[in-house]
Design a protein around this motif. Structure first.
Motif, PDB file in Angstrom:
ATOM      1  N   ILE A  97       3.895   2.300   2.617  1.00  0.00           N
ATOM      2  CA  ILE A  97       4.769   3.456   2.475  1.00  0.00           C
ATOM      3  C   ILE A  97       3.937   4.702   2.741  1.00  0.00           C
ATOM      4  CG2 ILE A  97       6.200   4.792   0.894  1.00  0.00           C
ATOM      5  CD1 ILE A  97       6.841   2.208  -0.564  1.00  0.00           C
ATOM      6  N   ILE A  98       4.369   5.502   3.689  1.00  0.00           N
ATOM      7  CA  ILE A  98       3.654   6.727   4.042  1.00  0.00           C
ATOM      8  C   ILE A  98       4.311   7.886   3.295  1.00  0.00           C
ATOM      9  CG2 ILE A  98       2.782   8.133   5.936  1.00  0.00           C
ATOM     10  CD1 ILE A  98       2.014   5.183   6.147  1.00  0.00           C
ATOM     11  N   LEU A  99       3.516   8.650   2.561  1.00  0.00           N
ATOM     12  CA  LEU A  99       4.059   9.728   1.750  1.00  0.00           C
ATOM     13  C   LEU A  99       3.719  11.097   2.331  1.00  0.00           C
ATOM     14  CD1 LEU A  99       3.279   8.417  -1.835  1.00  0.00           C
ATOM     15  CD2 LEU A  99       5.454   8.376  -0.631  1.00  0.00           C
ATOM     16  N   HIS A 100       4.637  12.030   2.180  1.00  0.00           N
ATOM     17  CA  HIS A 100       4.439  13.400   2.631  1.00  0.00           C
ATOM     18  C   HIS A 100       4.881  14.352   1.526  1.00  0.00           C
ATOM     19  CE1 HIS A 100       3.571  12.153   6.755  1.00  0.00           C
ATOM     20  NE2 HIS A 100       4.493  11.233   6.556  1.00  0.00           N
ATOM     21  N   PRO A 101       4.262  15.533   1.434  1.00  0.00           N
ATOM     22  CA  PRO A 101       4.510  16.410   0.285  1.00  0.00           C
ATOM     23  C   PRO A 101       5.788  17.229   0.382  1.00  0.00           C
ATOM     24  CG  PRO A 101       2.928  17.419   1.741  1.00  0.00           C
ATOM     25  CD  PRO A 101       3.221  16.065   2.314  1.00  0.00           C
ATOM     26  N   TYR A 102       6.383  17.451  -0.774  1.00  0.00           N
ATOM     27  CA  TYR A 102       7.421  18.456  -0.916  1.00  0.00           C
ATOM     28  C   TYR A 102       6.749  19.757  -1.344  1.00  0.00           C
ATOM     29  CZ  TYR A 102      11.214  14.988  -0.728  1.00  0.00           C
ATOM     30  OH  TYR A 102      12.096  14.015  -0.334  1.00  0.00           O
ATOM     31  N   GLU A 103       7.526  20.817  -1.392  1.00  0.00           N
ATOM     32  CA  GLU A 103       6.977  22.118  -1.775  1.00  0.00           C
ATOM     33  C   GLU A 103       6.442  22.120  -3.201  1.00  0.00           C
ATOM     34  OE1 GLU A 103       6.468  24.954  -0.088  1.00  0.00           O
ATOM     35  OE2 GLU A 103       7.012  23.864   1.725  1.00  0.00           O
ATOM     36  N   GLY A 104       7.009  21.283  -4.064  1.00  0.00           N
ATOM     37  CA  GLY A 104       6.638  21.322  -5.471  1.00  0.00           C
ATOM     38  C   GLY A 104       5.355  20.607  -5.821  1.00  0.00           C
ATOM     39  N   ALA A 136       0.826  10.841  -5.897  1.00  0.00           N
ATOM     40  CA  ALA A 136       1.676   9.787  -5.336  1.00  0.00           C
ATOM     41  C   ALA A 136       2.019   8.749  -6.390  1.00  0.00           C
ATOM     42  CB  ALA A 136       0.978   9.127  -4.155  1.00  0.00           C
ATOM     43  N   LEU A 137       1.086   8.503  -7.309  1.00  0.00           N
ATOM     44  CA  LEU A 137       1.336   7.543  -8.377  1.00  0.00           C
ATOM     45  C   LEU A 137       2.059   8.182  -9.549  1.00  0.00           C
ATOM     46  CD1 LEU A 137       0.985   4.813  -9.795  1.00  0.00           C
ATOM     47  CD2 LEU A 137      -1.303   5.543 -10.491  1.00  0.00           C
ATOM     48  N   GLY A 138       1.565   9.318 -10.019  1.00  0.00           N
ATOM     49  CA  GLY A 138       2.100   9.903 -11.248  1.00  0.00           C
ATOM     50  C   GLY A 138       3.350  10.727 -11.076  1.00  0.00           C
ATOM     51  N   SER A 139       3.548  11.336  -9.903  1.00  0.00           N
ATOM     52  CA  SER A 139       4.717  12.198  -9.674  1.00  0.00           C
ATOM     53  C   SER A 139       5.306  11.941  -8.296  1.00  0.00           C
ATOM     54  CB  SER A 139       4.316  13.675  -9.790  1.00  0.00           C
ATOM     55  OG  SER A 139       3.855  13.982 -11.068  1.00  0.00           O
ATOM     56  N   PRO A 140       5.807  10.739  -8.051  1.00  0.00           N
ATOM     57  CA  PRO A 140       6.319  10.413  -6.717  1.00  0.00           C
ATOM     58  C   PRO A 140       7.501  11.279  -6.296  1.00  0.00           C
ATOM     59  CG  PRO A 140       6.936   8.720  -8.308  1.00  0.00           C
ATOM     60  CD  PRO A 140       5.943   9.609  -8.992  1.00  0.00           C
ATOM     61  N   ARG A 141       8.140  11.947  -7.260  1.00  0.00           N
ATOM     62  CA  ARG A 141       9.297  12.785  -6.905  1.00  0.00           C
ATOM     63  C   ARG A 141       8.910  13.983  -6.049  1.00  0.00           C
ATOM     64  NH1 ARG A 141       7.673  13.999 -11.902  1.00  0.00           N
ATOM     65  NH2 ARG A 141       7.368  16.189 -12.463  1.00  0.00           N
ATOM     66  N   VAL A 142       7.616  14.370  -6.064  1.00  0.00           N
ATOM     67  CA  VAL A 142       7.209  15.533  -5.271  1.00  0.00           C
ATOM     68  C   VAL A 142       6.720  15.125  -3.889  1.00  0.00           C
ATOM     69  CG1 VAL A 142       6.592  16.832  -7.330  1.00  0.00           C
ATOM     70  CG2 VAL A 142       4.816  15.584  -6.099  1.00  0.00           C
ATOM     71  N   GLU A 176       2.630  22.943  -7.423  1.00  0.00           N
ATOM     72  CA  GLU A 176       3.067  23.424  -8.729  1.00  0.00           C
ATOM     73  C   GLU A 176       3.007  22.309  -9.775  1.00  0.00           C
ATOM     74  OE1 GLU A 176       4.547  24.038  -5.870  1.00  0.00           O
ATOM     75  OE2 GLU A 176       4.056  26.181  -5.766  1.00  0.00           O
ATOM     76  N   THR A 177       3.348  21.091  -9.365  1.00  0.00           N
ATOM     77  CA  THR A 177       3.277  19.957 -10.292  1.00  0.00           C
ATOM     78  C   THR A 177       1.846  19.719 -10.744  1.00  0.00           C
ATOM     79  OG1 THR A 177       5.202  18.894  -9.295  1.00  0.00           O
ATOM     80  CG2 THR A 177       3.713  17.482 -10.552  1.00  0.00           C
ATOM     81  N   LEU A 178       0.909  19.777  -9.822  1.00  0.00           N
ATOM     82  CA  LEU A 178      -0.492  19.593 -10.165  1.00  0.00           C
ATOM     83  C   LEU A 178      -0.967  20.706 -11.092  1.00  0.00           C
ATOM     84  CD1 LEU A 178      -3.104  17.987  -9.690  1.00  0.00           C
ATOM     85  CD2 LEU A 178      -3.547  19.448  -7.710  1.00  0.00           C
ATOM     86  N   GLU A 179      -0.602  21.929 -10.776  1.00  0.00           N
ATOM     87  CA  GLU A 179      -1.006  23.079 -11.590  1.00  0.00           C
ATOM     88  C   GLU A 179      -0.485  22.968 -13.014  1.00  0.00           C
ATOM     89  OE1 GLU A 179       0.638  27.551 -11.802  1.00  0.00           O
ATOM     90  OE2 GLU A 179      -0.321  27.048  -9.885  1.00  0.00           O
ATOM     91  N   GLN A 180       0.793  22.648 -13.169  1.00  0.00           N
ATOM     92  CA  GLN A 180       1.394  22.561 -14.502  1.00  0.00           C
ATOM     93  C   GLN A 180       0.784  21.438 -15.328  1.00  0.00           C
ATOM     94  OE1 GLN A 180       5.587  22.205 -13.736  1.00  0.00           O
ATOM     95  NE2 GLN A 180       5.729  24.231 -12.812  1.00  0.00           N
ATOM     96  N   PHE A 199       0.845  -1.187   0.000  1.00  0.00           N
ATOM     97  CA  PHE A 199       0.000   0.000   0.000  1.00  0.00           C
ATOM     98  C   PHE A 199       0.884   1.241   0.000  1.00  0.00           C
ATOM     99  CE2 PHE A 199      -3.399  -2.745   0.786  1.00  0.00           C
ATOM    100  CZ  PHE A 199      -4.595  -2.056   0.814  1.00  0.00           C
ATOM    101  N   VAL A 200       0.440   2.277  -0.702  1.00  0.00           N
ATOM    102  CA  VAL A 200       1.037   3.601  -0.610  1.00  0.00           C
ATOM    103  C   VAL A 200      -0.016   4.507   0.004  1.00  0.00           C
ATOM    104  CG1 VAL A 200       2.038   5.541  -1.846  1.00  0.00           C
ATOM    105  CG2 VAL A 200       2.517   3.207  -2.611  1.00  0.00           C
ATOM    106  N   LEU A 201       0.248   4.988   1.210  1.00  0.00           N
ATOM    107  CA  LEU A 201      -0.724   5.760   1.970  1.00  0.00           C
ATOM    108  C   LEU A 201      -0.345   7.237   2.000  1.00  0.00           C
ATOM    109  CD1 LEU A 201      -1.159   3.335   5.002  1.00  0.00           C
ATOM    110  CD2 LEU A 201      -2.642   3.534   3.005  1.00  0.00           C
TER     111      LEU A 201
END
Length: 305
Positions: free
Chosen positions: A273-280, A251-257, A283-287, A182-184
Motif C-alpha cells: 500500500i503506497i501512502l501519500h500525505p493529507y494536509e493535516g 502511517a501506523l499511528g494516524s493513517p487518517r492523515v 498538524e497531527t505530528l505537532e499536536q 507492506f505499507v510504503l
C-alpha cells in the motif's frame, strides 16, 4: 491498547527519527514493545533511545543492533547524535535477534507491526533466523519506499538511503513482499510536509526531550546543508527537517492523515500500500508531540497547591 510494534531505527542522524520515536512511544494507537538501533554507533543510539523513553515514562525495551551492514561500507556515526541529551544510567539489551524473536513468540498470530526507519540489516538477520515465525506473527511492515513498476522490488531514490546502506539486507526483505503486507511511504512525503523553525518553537522546552529535539534539529540541519543527499532541498526550502521517519510513524499511528493506493506488480503477488500525505499530517505530528511532552512534564512536576 494499541497495536504491538517493533521499531528499527538509526535514531540521532536526523531530528525526524527522534520525533518518530516520541510519537510511536506516546500514541494511544501504538503499543511500542521493542526498539532496535541499527547502523553508525548502535550502542550510542541505544542509549539515546532508552534515555528518551525513560524521560517519557516508558519502559519499552531497547536492543543494540548492528554497526556493520551485511554488504557495503559501515556508516560513520555523527558526532552530534547525543548532544544536548542528559544520558541516563539505562539498561539495554545486547542481542537484538533474540529480543525480536522473543517478543514475537508469545503474541497472537498476525498481531505485530514493524516500523523500519533504518537500514534493513537487523530486520533481515531476525527474519533469516526464523522465517516461519515472521510469517506467522507479523501483520505488516511499515517503511520508507516505492516499488519499481511491474516488479516486487524497492525503488531506491536519491532520498532513501535505507536500501543503499545495506543492499543485501534490502534484497532479503524484498523477498518478503509476496508474503507479508507492506505499507510504503514515498520519500516525497517528507518533501511535501517540511518542518520549519516555527514547528520546533512550539515544542516544550521545559522537558529534557524537548531540549534535545531543539539542539538535534539545529545540528542535523547544519549537517544536511553541507553533506546530505538533500542539501539542495534544505537550502531552497529553509526547512529544519524533511520528516521521512516521522511520516512512516504517522502511517501506523494516524493513517487518517494519509491517502492510500494499492499497488500490485504485474504477474506477481505483491502486498504493498503506497501512502501519500493529507494536509493535516504536519498538524497531527505537532499536536501529538506537544501533548506527549507537556502531559509527561506536568505529571513529573505537578503544581504545588
Amino acid at each position: 491498547m494499541g497495536v504491538k510494534t517493533i521499531l528499527f531505527t538509526d535514531i540521532g542522524n536526523d531530528v525526524s527519527s527522534v520525533l518518530s520515536l516520541v510519537y510511536l512511544a506516546t500514541s494511544p494507537a501504538v503499543d511500542l514493545e521493542l526498539v532496535v538501533t541499527t547502523s553508525g554507533n548502535p550502542v550510542s543510539k541505544a542509549w539515546v533511545a532508552k534515555t528518551i523513553l525513560e524521560f517519557l515514562g516508558k519502559n519499552t525495551r531497547v536492543a543494540i543492533g548492528s554497526a556493520e551492514p551485511l554488504k557495503g561500507k559501515a556508516i560513520k556515526p555523527r558526532k552530534y547524535e547525543s548532544a544536548g541529551l542528559a544520558l541516563q544510567e539505562v539498561q539495554v539489551l545486547d542481542n537484538p535477534i533474540r529480543a525480536v524473536l522473543g517478543m514475537l513468540s508469545p503474541v497472537e498470530d498476525l498481531s505485530v507491526r514493524i516500523v523500519v526507519n533504518a537500514p534493513y540489516t537487523d530486520l533481515a538477520k531476525a527474519y533469516c533466523c526464523d522465517k516461519r515465525l515472521f510469517h506467522q506473527k507479523i501483520n505488516s511492515i511499515y517503511t520508507l519506499g516505492e516499488l519499481f513498476e511491474g516488479k516486487d522490488r524497492f525503488h531506491a531514490d536519491q532520498f532513501n538511503d535505507q536500501i543503499a546502506a545495506d543492499p543485501r539486507a534490502a534484497g532479503i526483505i524484498e523477498d518478503v513482499l509476496s508474503e507479508i503486507p507492506f505499507v510504503l511511504v514515498p520519500s516525497a512525503f517528507g518533501i511535501n510536509i517540511p518542518l520549519y523553525p516555527e514547528f520546533f518553537e512550539k515544542i516544550n522546552l521545559h522537558h529534557p526531550v524537548g531540549v534535545y529535539i531543539h539542539k538535534l534539529a539545529e545540528r542535523s540541519r547544519s549537517y544536511s546543508l553541507q553533506h546530505g543527499s538533500q542539501k539542495q532541498l534544505y537550502r531552497e526550502s529553509q526547512a529544519v527537517s524533511l520528516p521521512h521517519s516521522s511520516a512512516v510513524a504517522l502511517a501506523l499511528g494516524s493513517p487518517r492523515v494519509l491517502a492510500s493506493k494499492l499497488r500490485q506488480s504485474d504477474g506477481a503477488h505483491c502486498h504493498a500500500i503506497i501512502l501519500h500525505p493529507y494536509e493535516g499530517a504536519r498538524e497531527t505530528l505537532e499536536q501529538s508531540l506537544q501533548c506527549a511532552l507537556t502531559a509527561q512534564y506536568q505529571k513529573a512536576h505537578p503544581r504545588r497547591a
